[in-house]
Design an enzyme around this catalytic site. Structure first.
Site, PDB file in Angstrom:
ATOM      1  CG  ASP A   1      28.413  11.686 -15.048  1.00 49.53           C
ATOM      2  OD1 ASP A   1      29.388  12.161 -15.700  1.00 49.53           O
ATOM      3  OD2 ASP A   1      27.253  11.565 -15.621  1.00 49.53           O
TER       4      ASP A   1
ATOM      5  CD  GLU B   1      31.434  17.920 -16.421  1.00 54.05           C
ATOM      6  OE1 GLU B   1      30.283  17.719 -16.791  1.00 54.05           O
ATOM      7  OE2 GLU B   1      32.267  16.922 -15.747  1.00 54.05           O
TER       8      GLU B   1
ATOM      9  CG  ASP C   1      27.709  12.905 -22.290  1.00 52.65           C
ATOM     10  OD1 ASP C   1      28.081  12.069 -21.907  1.00 52.65           O
ATOM     11  OD2 ASP C   1      27.213  14.046 -21.633  1.00 52.65           O
TER      12      ASP C   1
END
Length: 875
Positions: free
Chosen positions: A578, A581, A655
């Site tokens: 995950d 960024e 998400d």
């Protein structure tokens, strides 16, 4: 003096719910000038063996490039009479809040927007290039990347040189609209100027490389720029008079780091980097022609649009946002956390690459911040935040050819292990007993399961925002007691276990049963990203702060691979990698590189470490893998940049909201799937049902049962069929909620299984050619202009399956369009109805459980798919 001002608003809790558009400056316009006595009126110049550049003095002068196999088709051309390279020096402001970034323009100090052409040179050898470089070295920085690549350079290469210049600026006032309203030139005194060089060279039989470099800007023209003043250049005085009345605009830029001062308050912190008397431009503009009806696709994973003609798109890795313009959630997200709502352009995985409906394609190399401005009907301008630019122009006769060419350059993903594309990936939380109970339920419903994905394997803690994971990458033996027994029992039934990790670490001294404190270990090894004081940079993340691994440090990769090694040795065969960024733009890295460029590179480095571990593990277990290929490892991630497909094995779209909305709901998941597929991301998928639920007093987003069922139907036709409970499991309908949801889940896990044979073929094709599994119709029907406007309405699986998903609440029918192209008949898989007309739209019933899906009648793929559905008792 140029500055970079960084404002951190992590702790600002009451914000404007409708934040203004960041101050930006529109298109820079400039004139192209040349000496008609020294340049020919028409001339062609070779570039390598397969390309030519054509020069014409008509209409003010322009260049065009074409492939020798199609001399009538220009793959790149300049706008007649207008400058195609220009440069500027400006100040920049960056606002940062918990992974979201906004870049604003400050004062503009220098704009060189006019361009002269002095020389067009064909260089036939590396020795000849060195001589030219030596002759031009006195004019400033030449600096092309040919010396190290000379063996791969295909001569002849082409070098265009001249000057960029500008008259003195009269005003720099920023208007209420956020645009520099009166940036103009007074025409008094000598103009500022700088030497430029543009180099074109052949990279392969279907790619041209381009590089733009500038010398140091001067305050007056050197005598060599024009021996008899600029009056010798044709039309100069007339254009200059016209130009004085024209307003100019420019884009965003970044300055180099030189030093800090800091002003802080309880809510925000500001740092300003003063750059002194800059000797270099910090912005390059590359301008060229476009057709009015030309559509622009690609740019990585984009969620709101497929076509970007008419838009101004920044390319910067960041959080996609909560809502991204959908209301009322964007209002609420922005109110609570600064710009947390995002907008139509924010994405985890952008790419400075596009292809157009006219079969033109271009991408930038490197990691500098860039903006693609397509707001003009006849031209495009790329604004690059640095003092040079490098990229490639692609030749191809179809979208598929362009994808293959592009992916060959950046790298393609490896073939996925067969086990992850064989059945459902069940996203669960709750601990060992919960997993075993759910497993029993799935067996009762005969659900084909490939793996359990257990993101809470590290344990959970209670914070002010609810239950959150411990970011300390080891199994929590209290939550998952009998961990290895669970893995062995699942493995005995050919079911894998997947987990979760990211490149951040939370201090674990308060975790009751931790065996290691990975944050403290990384801190002691000095492999965490540092702040300006040389201390670990603690990055705010919802309710707690974390340290980020410095992926440029030579010791980081081996240390983190050991963590993965321990996880895999316990029996784990896959994981979500995950984040990636959120590298702060004022961070200090071991490499010393500019953190703004490193920000875009960070997700690629994160993917590379994970991929290297997978390959190293594979090499160390060759014999075992030959005996059981299902032991192969896989990871999936959300953040990325242009070269990420080379390293990452699989992507997911981040998400999405648990909603039907267009910018951040189920519809956006289709747009993201298809836009990323055009950009080299061959394997992608979304969370079934979406992820982000909201349970505020006046704003509630909860996953409805209908939405969950429709998302199951959609994702049964993507690369991976994976569930997620979401951020608030108790608010959401789940696959295990009741008999209806379990039955529907079982049904579409079997539908997914029924086309596994074709999925295996498409995975192999993606690995060898870069073509995505899920495809926009434009890829195979580029001559059908009707499909050019499609966003989420329908898509192809390979070439043989057409999917028209239901993406609106309460809808039980869709409009299916059958494209113009190859002669074939499409067969509805549920009724057998045949559709033979091309360019025809039909109303098709699509009640829950029977989405509109079509196969090519009589095709091997279609017949096999229908046969498998029958054997699985779906038909």
């Amino acid at each position: 003096m140029a500055t970079l001002k960084i404002t951190k608003k992590h702790h600002k809790h009451l914000n404007n719910p409708f934040p203004p558009t960041p101050s930006s400056l529109p298109f820079i316009h400039g004139s192209l000038l040349f000496n008609s006595q020294t340049l020919p009126s028409h001339q062609t110049y070779p570039i390598g063996n397969d390309f030519e550049l054509s020069w014409s003095s008509n209409n003010g002068g322009y260049f065009s490039i074409y492939h020798l196999s199609h001399p009538a088709k220009h793959i790149w051309s300049t706008v007649p009479g207008q400058a195609f390279v220009s440069a500027a020096l400006a100040e920049t402001e960056v606002e940062e809040s918990r992974g979201s970034f906004v870049v604003k323009d400050g004062d503009v100090h220098l704009v060189c927007n006019h361009q002269t052409i002095q020389k067009i040179m064909v260089i036939n050898s590396f020795d000849e290039y060195l001589k030219v470089e030596d002759q031009d070295s006195s004019s400033g920085c030449f600096g092309f990347d040919l010396k190290t690549d000379s063996k791969g350079t295909q001569f002849p290469i082409l070098l265009i040189s001249g000057w960029v210049f500008s008259m003195n600026m009269k005003s720099k006032r920023l208007g209420k609209s956020g645009v520099h309203e009166s940036l103009d030139f007074d025409g008094k005194g000598p103009p500022s100027c700088a030497k430029y060089w543009v180099l074109f060279d052949q990279k392969s039989n279907d790619q041209i490389g381009f590089q733009v470099r500038f010398g140091q800007p001067n305050l007056e023209l050197r005598s060599r720029a024009s021996p008899n003043s600029l009056g010798r250049y044709r039309g100069f005085r007339k254009r200059l008079r016209r130009f004085r009345r024209r307003r100019l605009g420019l884009g965003w830029s970044f300055s180099r780091r030189r030093g800090f001062f800091i002003v802080s308050s309880s809510e925000e912190e500001t740092e300003e980097l003063k750059c002194g008397e800059s000797k270099e431009f910090n912005r390059v503009l590359f301008t060229y022609s476009s057709e009015e009806n030309e559509r622009f696709y690609g740019f990585g994973e984009q969620f709101s649009h497929m076509d970007f003609k008419g838009k101004r798109l920044p390319i910067f890795v960041q959080e996609q946002g909560i809502g991204r313009g959908d209301q009322p959630i964007t209002f609420a997200a922005n109110l609570i956390s600064y710009r947390a709502g995002g907008d139509w352009s924010t994405t985890y995985a952008p790419s400075p690459f596009y292809m157009t409906s006219k079969m033109k394609s271009l991408y930038l190399e490197g990691y500098d911040y860039s903006i693609f401005d397509m707001t003009k009907h006849d031209k495009v301008q790329i604004q690059i935040h640095g003092n040079s630019v490098q990229g490639r122009i692609l030749h191809g006769n179809s979208p598929a050819e362009l994808i293959e060419t592009f992916s060959k350059s950046i790298g393609r993903p490896p073939e996925l292990p067969e086990w992850i594309i064989s059945g459902a990936i069940v996203g669960m939380q709750g601990g060992t007993d919960t997993v075993r109970h759910t497993w029993d339920e799935l067996r009762k419903y005969d659900v084909p399961v490939s793996a359990f994905w257990l993101q809470d394997w590290v344990g959970q803690r209670q914070t002010i925002v609810g239950s959150q994971l411990w970011w300390n990458w080891e199994v929590d033996t209290a939550r998952y007691s009998g961990w290895q027994d669970l893995l062995k029992d699942l493995s005995s039934k050919h079911i894998k276990v997947m987990t979760y990790c990211n490149p951040c670490l939370a201090p674990a001294h308060e975790k009751p049963n931790s065996r290691r404190n990975l944050f403290e270990e990384a801190k002691k090894l000095d492999i965490l990203v540092k702040d300006k004081h040389g201390e670990p940079y603690m990055v705010p993340n919802t309710a707690f702060d974390v340290g980020m691994l410095d992926l440029t440090h030579p010791d980081t990769a081996s240390w983190f691979k050991q963590i993965l090694q321990e996880m895999v040795e316990e029996g784990v065969r896959g994981w979500m990698a995950d984040f990636g960024e959120g590298l702060p733009v004022d961070a200090t890295l071991y490499s010393g590189e500019d953190p703004i460029s490193a920000h875009n590179r960070y997700p690629e480095l994160w993917a590379q470490i994970n991929r290297e571990f997978v390959e190293e593990w594979k090499c160390n277990h060759v014999g075992r893998q030959k005996e059981d290929p299902e032991e192969a490892l896989v990871f999936f991630m959300r953040a990325g940049f242009k070269n990420s497909p080379k390293w990452a094995m699989l992507f997911w779209e981040g998400d999405q909201m648990v909603s039907w909305q267009a910018n951040d709901g189920i519809k956006s998941s289709v747009v993201g799937l298809l836009s990323s597929g055009l950009s080299g991301y061959a394997f992608n998928h979304s969370d079934i049902g979406g992820y982000c639920a909201v349970n505020l007093p006046f704003i509630k987003y909860r996953r409805s049962e209908e939405l969950l069922l429709r998302w199951m139907e959609l994702n049964a036709f993507t690369t991976v069929f994976r569930t997620h409970e979401g951020n608030k499991p108790s608010c959401n309908s789940q696959f295990y909620s009741n008999d209806r949801t379990l039955s529907h889940f079982a049904r579409f896990a079997k539908v997914y299984k029924a086309w596994k044979f074709y999925r295996i073929h498409l995975v192999k094709e993606a690995s060898s050619k870069g073509l995505p599994v899920c495809r926009h119709l434009f890829i195979h029907y580029p001559d059908d202009e009707y499909v050019h406007s499609f966003t989420y309405q329908q898509f192809l699986i390979g070439t043989e399956i057409l999917v028209v998903p239901v993406l609106d609440k309460g809808q039980n029918h869709v409009k299916a369009y059958f494209p113009i192209g190859e002669t074939c008949t499409w067969q509805h898989i549920w009724t057998g109805e045949l559709f033979t007309n091309q360019g025809f739209e039909a109303r098709v019933e699509a009640p829950i459980g029977y989405p509109a899906v079509f196969v090519k009648s009589g095709s091997v793929v279609g017949e096999t798919f229908l046969k498998n559905l029958t054997e699985l008792k779906i038909l």
